[in-house]
Write an enzyme that holds these catalytic residues in place. Structure first.
Site, PDB file in Angstrom:
ATOM      1  N   GLY A 164      56.229  75.550  22.536  1.00 56.39           N
ATOM      2  CA  GLY A 164      55.452  76.789  22.514  1.00 56.39           C
ATOM      3  C   GLY A 164      54.112  76.745  21.795  1.00 56.39           C
ATOM      4  N   ASP A 187      58.880  69.187  13.310  1.00 58.64           N
ATOM      5  CA  ASP A 187      59.842  70.028  14.037  1.00 58.64           C
ATOM      6  C   ASP A 187      61.242  69.460  13.822  1.00 58.64           C
ATOM      7  OD1 ASP A 187      61.262  71.493  16.292  1.00 58.64           O
ATOM      8  OD2 ASP A 187      59.218  72.119  16.717  1.00 58.64           O
ATOM      9  N   ASP A 220      63.884  69.705   8.902  1.00 52.07           N
ATOM     10  CA  ASP A 220      64.321  71.101   8.823  1.00 52.07           C
ATOM     11  C   ASP A 220      63.508  71.735   7.711  1.00 52.07           C
ATOM     12  OD1 ASP A 220      65.442  73.547   8.354  1.00 52.07           O
ATOM     13  OD2 ASP A 220      67.515  72.854   8.532  1.00 52.07           O
ATOM     14  N   ASN A 230      53.699  77.455  11.548  1.00 46.36           N
ATOM     15  CA  ASN A 230      53.958  78.116  12.838  1.00 46.36           C
ATOM     16  C   ASN A 230      55.439  78.313  13.143  1.00 46.36           C
ATOM     17  OD1 ASN A 230      53.479  78.676  15.901  1.00 46.36           O
ATOM     18  ND2 ASN A 230      54.780  76.853  15.811  1.00 46.36           N
ATOM     19  N   TYR A 254      63.367  89.952  11.527  1.00 41.03           N
ATOM     20  CA  TYR A 254      62.145  89.269  11.977  1.00 41.03           C
ATOM     21  C   TYR A 254      60.894  90.019  11.519  1.00 41.03           C
ATOM     22  CZ  TYR A 254      58.681  87.336  15.195  1.00 41.03           C
ATOM     23  OH  TYR A 254      57.563  86.749  15.726  1.00 41.03           O
ATOM     24  N   LYS A 302      57.957  88.781   8.945  1.00 41.28           N
ATOM     25  CA  LYS A 302      56.538  88.676   9.289  1.00 41.28           C
ATOM     26  C   LYS A 302      55.685  89.574   8.381  1.00 41.28           C
ATOM     27  CE  LYS A 302      56.984  85.582  12.514  1.00 41.28           C
ATOM     28  NZ  LYS A 302      56.534  84.199  12.278  1.00 41.28           N
ATOM     29  N   PRO A 335      50.245  87.240  17.151  1.00 43.48           N
ATOM     30  CA  PRO A 335      50.264  87.279  18.618  1.00 43.48           C
ATOM     31  C   PRO A 335      51.029  88.503  19.116  1.00 43.48           C
ATOM     32  CG  PRO A 335      51.253  85.222  17.752  1.00 43.48           C
ATOM     33  CD  PRO A 335      51.148  86.202  16.620  1.00 43.48           C
ATOM     34  N   SER A 336      50.815  88.798  20.401  1.00 45.28           N
ATOM     35  CA  SER A 336      51.705  89.704  21.109  1.00 45.28           C
ATOM     36  C   SER A 336      52.857  88.872  21.671  1.00 45.28           C
ATOM     37  CB  SER A 336      50.930  90.389  22.242  1.00 45.28           C
ATOM     38  OG  SER A 336      51.718  91.414  22.813  1.00 45.28           O
TER      39      SER A 336
HETATM   40  N1  NAD Z   1      56.150  83.696  21.390  1.00 44.08           N
HETATM   41  C1  NAD Z   1      55.913  84.928  20.955  1.00 44.08           C
HETATM   42  O1  NAD Z   1      56.001  85.931  21.689  1.00 44.08           O
HETATM   43  C2  NAD Z   1      55.508  85.155  19.521  1.00 44.08           C
HETATM   44  C3  NAD Z   1      54.939  86.400  19.186  1.00 44.08           C
HETATM   45  C4  NAD Z   1      54.577  86.623  17.857  1.00 44.08           C
HETATM   46  C5  NAD Z   1      54.768  85.633  16.919  1.00 44.08           C
HETATM   47  N2  NAD Z   1      55.306  84.437  17.292  1.00 44.08           N
HETATM   48  C6  NAD Z   1      55.527  83.421  16.264  1.00 44.08           C
HETATM   49  O2  NAD Z   1      54.959  82.197  16.686  1.00 44.08           O
HETATM   50  C7  NAD Z   1      55.724  81.119  16.178  1.00 44.08           C
HETATM   51  C8  NAD Z   1      56.111  80.169  17.297  1.00 44.08           C
HETATM   52  O3  NAD Z   1      56.851  80.874  18.286  1.00 44.08           O
HETATM   53  P1  NAD Z   1      57.226  80.203  19.694  1.00 44.08           P
HETATM   54  O4  NAD Z   1      57.424  81.330  20.627  1.00 44.08           O
HETATM   55  O5  NAD Z   1      56.267  79.132  20.014  1.00 44.08           O
HETATM   56  O6  NAD Z   1      58.665  79.594  19.359  1.00 44.08           O
HETATM   57  P2  NAD Z   1      59.523  78.448  20.092  1.00 44.08           P
HETATM   58  O7  NAD Z   1      60.954  78.833  19.916  1.00 44.08           O
HETATM   59  O8  NAD Z   1      59.038  78.185  21.478  1.00 44.08           O
HETATM   60  O9  NAD Z   1      59.208  77.170  19.185  1.00 44.08           O
HETATM   61  C9  NAD Z   1      59.539  77.186  17.809  1.00 44.08           C
HETATM   62  C10 NAD Z   1      59.688  75.759  17.323  1.00 44.08           C
HETATM   63  O10 NAD Z   1      60.065  75.835  15.934  1.00 44.08           O
HETATM   64  C11 NAD Z   1      61.042  74.856  15.690  1.00 44.08           C
HETATM   65  N3  NAD Z   1      61.889  75.220  14.560  1.00 44.08           N
HETATM   66  C12 NAD Z   1      62.745  76.290  14.470  1.00 44.08           C
HETATM   67  N4  NAD Z   1      63.406  76.244  13.299  1.00 44.08           N
HETATM   68  C13 NAD Z   1      62.967  75.142  12.650  1.00 44.08           C
HETATM   69  C14 NAD Z   1      63.297  74.553  11.405  1.00 44.08           C
HETATM   70  N5  NAD Z   1      64.225  75.078  10.592  1.00 44.08           N
HETATM   71  N6  NAD Z   1      62.663  73.422  11.037  1.00 44.08           N
HETATM   72  C15 NAD Z   1      61.718  72.860  11.855  1.00 44.08           C
HETATM   73  N7  NAD Z   1      61.366  73.375  13.045  1.00 44.08           N
HETATM   74  C16 NAD Z   1      61.992  74.498  13.439  1.00 44.08           C
HETATM   75  C17 NAD Z   1      61.873  74.799  16.977  1.00 44.08           C
HETATM   76  O11 NAD Z   1      62.587  73.570  17.091  1.00 44.08           O
HETATM   77  C18 NAD Z   1      60.802  74.973  18.047  1.00 44.08           C
HETATM   78  O12 NAD Z   1      60.319  73.727  18.509  1.00 44.08           O
HETATM   79  C19 NAD Z   1      56.918  81.756  15.442  1.00 44.08           C
HETATM   80  O13 NAD Z   1      56.635  81.853  14.069  1.00 44.08           O
HETATM   81  C20 NAD Z   1      56.995  83.132  16.058  1.00 44.08           C
HETATM   82  O14 NAD Z   1      57.605  84.071  15.207  1.00 44.08           O
HETATM   83  C21 NAD Z   1      55.681  84.178  18.567  1.00 44.08           C
END
Ligand code: NAD
Length: 256
Positions: free
Chosen positions: A18, A38, A62, A89, A154, A158, A184-185
């Site tokens: 992502g 990751d 982790d 992130n 959550y 945030k 982000p949205s």
């Molecule tokens: N996608 C959305 O709609 C959105 C909206 C607002 C905020 N965000 C924020 O953006 C960030 C990324 O979101 P995304 O949608 O890309 O998520 P995603 O689930 O696609 O990817 C998250 C990544 O974080 C890794 N991860 C999770 N726990 C972990 C840990 N304990 N140690 C190491 N790595 C870990 C996962 O393995 C994964 O590869 C997050 O903080 C999320 O809250 C996302």
């Protein structure tokens, strides 16, 4: 190339999927060396960075575990000698109504979304202070300013990210370190494509369309919509911007 990115070392968490993957790839395009952190192997981001001639490594870690974070930081320092840019992130967003939420659910979200930012920032900030240059970008969310269901843990985490960003920025201003957040949205990523139990039995696609229609810009947000903000906030051009949360969300949330 980004302004001031060349040769810098960027650590990006959650870089196997992502947004984190997109941020790592963009920062590599801007000229930075890449550390892709990751739980899973962040092969795509590393391969992209190497294809551009950058130094890049993936570290399995982790980020909720202080010992693993310490070992990761050691590996970064052994390989590159420093971290200049930190993108906190990685995050999780398990959907659950408050009446079903356990303390374990709460603690898990706080550990990944907030405690990890404390741990990783602690691991790298002394070096940034010594060199009097640093860029930290934390992932917040526009859910902090919305009425959303089934995400109390959550949204609270945030809110904590935004508070952390504002407060740390105050202490770091005199060291040439900026600390900002991005909100982000709802963005199309592997994480949101596999949402569990959305309210009203909605599918991810229906949820994307619902949120997109609430935005001023009525299309589904993609990771590519967010990379420019990370590039800018980590550049020399953003040296006087700190403590801010920039909502890159199609105009859904406005204001402070
Ligand atoms: N996608 C959305 O709609 C959105 C909206 C607002 C905020 N965000 C924020 O953006 C960030 C990324 O979101 P995304 O949608 O890309 O998520 P995603 O689930 O696609 O990817 C998250 C990544 O974080 C890794 N991860 C999770 N726990 C972990 C840990 N304990 N140690 C190491 N790595 C870990 C996962 O393995 C994964 O590869 C997050 O903080 C999320 O809250 C996302």
């Amino acid at each position: 190339m980004g302004k001031g990115h060349q040769g810098k070392v960027a650590v990006i968490t959650g870089a196997a999927s992502g947004l984190g993957e997109a941020f790592a790839m963009r920062l590599a395009e801007d000229g930075t060396q890449i550390v892709a952190v990751d739980l899973k192997p962040a092969d795509k981001a590393v391969a992209h960075a190497k294809s551009l001639g950058r130094e890049a490594i993936a570290i399995r870690c982790d980020i909720t575990d202080p010992q693993q974070v310490g070992a990761m930081a050691q590996q970064v320092n052994d390989k590159f000698g420093r971290c200049d840019i930190l993108v906190n992130n990685a995050g999780v967003y398990p959907v659950k109504f408050f009446h079903e939420m356990t303390f374990e659910d709460w603690r898990r979200v706080m550990a990944v979304n907030l405690d990890s930012i404390f741990l990783i920032t602690k691991a790298f900030i002394a070096g940034m202070q010594d060199r009097r240059w640093g860029r930290i970008v934390n992932l917040a969310s526009n859910t902090f300013g919305l009425t959303v269901e089934a995400l109390v843990h959550y949204v609270a985490s945030k809110g904590g990210v935004i508070g952390f960003t504002r407060a740390l920025a105050t202490e770091m201003g005199s060291y040439g370190i900026t600390v900002n957040a991005i909100g982000p949205s709802l963005t199309r990523t592997p994480g949101t494509m596999s949402f569990n139990k959305l309210p009203g039995e909605m599918t991810s696609q229906q949820f994307y369309e619902l949120i997109a229609n609430m935005q001023a810009i009525k299309r589904i947000e993609e990771p590519s919509d967010l990379v420019g903000a990370v590039s800018f906030l980590t550049s020399d051009d953003a040296a006087f911007i700190t403590g801010q949360t920039l909502y890159v969300d199609g105009g859904l949330v406005r204001g402070a």
